[in-house]
Motif scaffolding. Structure first.
Motif, short mmCIF file in Angstrom:
data_model
loop_
_atom_site.label_atom_id
_atom_site.label_comp_id
_atom_site.label_asym_id
_atom_site.label_seq_id
_atom_site.Cartn_x
_atom_site.Cartn_y
_atom_site.Cartn_z
N PRO A 129 0.81 -1.21 0.00
CA PRO A 129 0.00 0.00 0.00
C PRO A 129 0.85 1.27 0.00
N GLY A 130 0.53 2.16 -0.91
CA GLY A 130 1.23 3.43 -1.03
C GLY A 130 2.51 3.38 -1.84
N HIS A 131 2.92 2.18 -2.28
CA HIS A 131 4.19 2.05 -3.01
C HIS A 131 4.04 1.38 -4.37
N GLY A 132 3.03 0.58 -4.58
CA GLY A 132 2.86 -0.15 -5.83
C GLY A 132 2.96 -1.65 -5.60
N LYS A 133 3.32 -2.38 -6.64
CA LYS A 133 3.45 -3.84 -6.57
C LYS A 133 4.90 -4.23 -6.85
N PHE A 134 5.35 -5.30 -6.18
CA PHE A 134 6.70 -5.80 -6.43
C PHE A 134 6.65 -7.31 -6.60
N ALA A 135 7.70 -7.86 -7.17
CA ALA A 135 7.92 -9.30 -7.28
C ALA A 135 9.43 -9.51 -7.29
N ILE A 136 9.84 -10.70 -6.89
CA ILE A 136 11.26 -11.06 -6.90
C ILE A 136 11.41 -12.39 -7.63
N TYR A 137 12.39 -12.44 -8.51
CA TYR A 137 12.74 -13.73 -9.13
C TYR A 137 14.25 -13.92 -9.01
N ILE A 138 14.65 -15.19 -9.08
CA ILE A 138 16.06 -15.54 -9.00
C ILE A 138 16.45 -16.20 -10.32
N GLN A 139 17.56 -15.72 -10.86
CA GLN A 139 18.08 -16.32 -12.09
C GLN A 139 19.60 -16.27 -12.01
N GLY A 140 20.24 -17.41 -12.21
CA GLY A 140 21.69 -17.47 -12.12
C GLY A 140 22.19 -17.13 -10.73
N SER A 141 21.45 -17.51 -9.72
CA SER A 141 21.77 -17.25 -8.30
C SER A 141 21.71 -15.77 -7.92
N ILE A 142 21.20 -14.94 -8.81
CA ILE A 142 21.10 -13.49 -8.56
C ILE A 142 19.63 -13.13 -8.33
N HIS A 143 19.39 -12.30 -7.32
CA HIS A 143 18.04 -11.80 -7.05
C HIS A 143 17.75 -10.62 -7.96
N HIS A 144 16.58 -10.64 -8.58
CA HIS A 144 16.12 -9.56 -9.45
C HIS A 144 14.74 -9.13 -8.96
N GLY A 145 14.49 -7.84 -8.96
CA GLY A 145 13.20 -7.34 -8.54
C GLY A 145 12.46 -6.67 -9.68
N LEU A 146 11.14 -6.74 -9.60
CA LEU A 146 10.27 -6.05 -10.55
C LEU A 146 9.38 -5.12 -9.74
N TRP A 147 9.04 -3.95 -10.28
CA TRP A 147 8.21 -2.99 -9.57
C TRP A 147 7.24 -2.33 -10.53
N GLN A 148 5.98 -2.26 -10.13
CA GLN A 148 4.94 -1.58 -10.91
C GLN A 148 4.32 -0.51 -10.02
N VAL A 149 4.30 0.72 -10.51
CA VAL A 149 3.67 1.80 -9.73
C VAL A 149 2.29 2.10 -10.26
#
Length: 114
Positions: A94-114
């Motif tokens: 709430p107040g920030h948008g939506k996020f998701a996290i995925y892992i690929q090649g042992s690296i954390h990646h984030g996605l963000w939608q406002v």
């Protein structure tokens, strides 16, 4: 491609904030409960940097950029199709948008939608 939120998880929150403040002339606010009590500062591109402590004993320190996307569900599906593994499905903050996290090649990646 634009980093909307740069998350730093560290056991040395105060020292990390002090270093960034000194090096880059930014001011960090108090902890934001919606972002895991991350202390945040504005990025020049309009995004945010957040520095927080691990939220539980098994959470490891990590630097995780969240890239801005128009459709987080489609972006998460595309990440999986490209071989990524969803670590946290899309969720609204709430107040920030939506996020998701995925892992690929042992690296954390984030996605963000406002």
């Amino acid at each position: 491609m634009r980093v909307h939120y740069l998350e730093i998880v560290t056991r040395e929150v105060e020292a990390t904030c002090a270093t960034y403040a000194q090096l880059h002339g930014v001011t960090f606010g108090e902890g934001d409960p919606g972002l895991g009590n991350a202390r945040t500062a504005a990025l020049a591109n309009g995004g945010i940097i957040g520095v927080r402590a691990p939220m539980h004993e098994s959470e490891e320190p990590v630097v995780r950029p969240y890239l801005l996307v128009e459709d987080i569900d489609a972006a998460a599906a595309a990440a999986v199709k490209a071989g990524g593994e969803i670590a946290h499905p899309p969720m609204e903050i709430p107040g920030h948008g939506k996020f998701a996290i995925y892992i690929q090649g042992s690296i954390h990646h984030g996605l963000w939608q406002v």
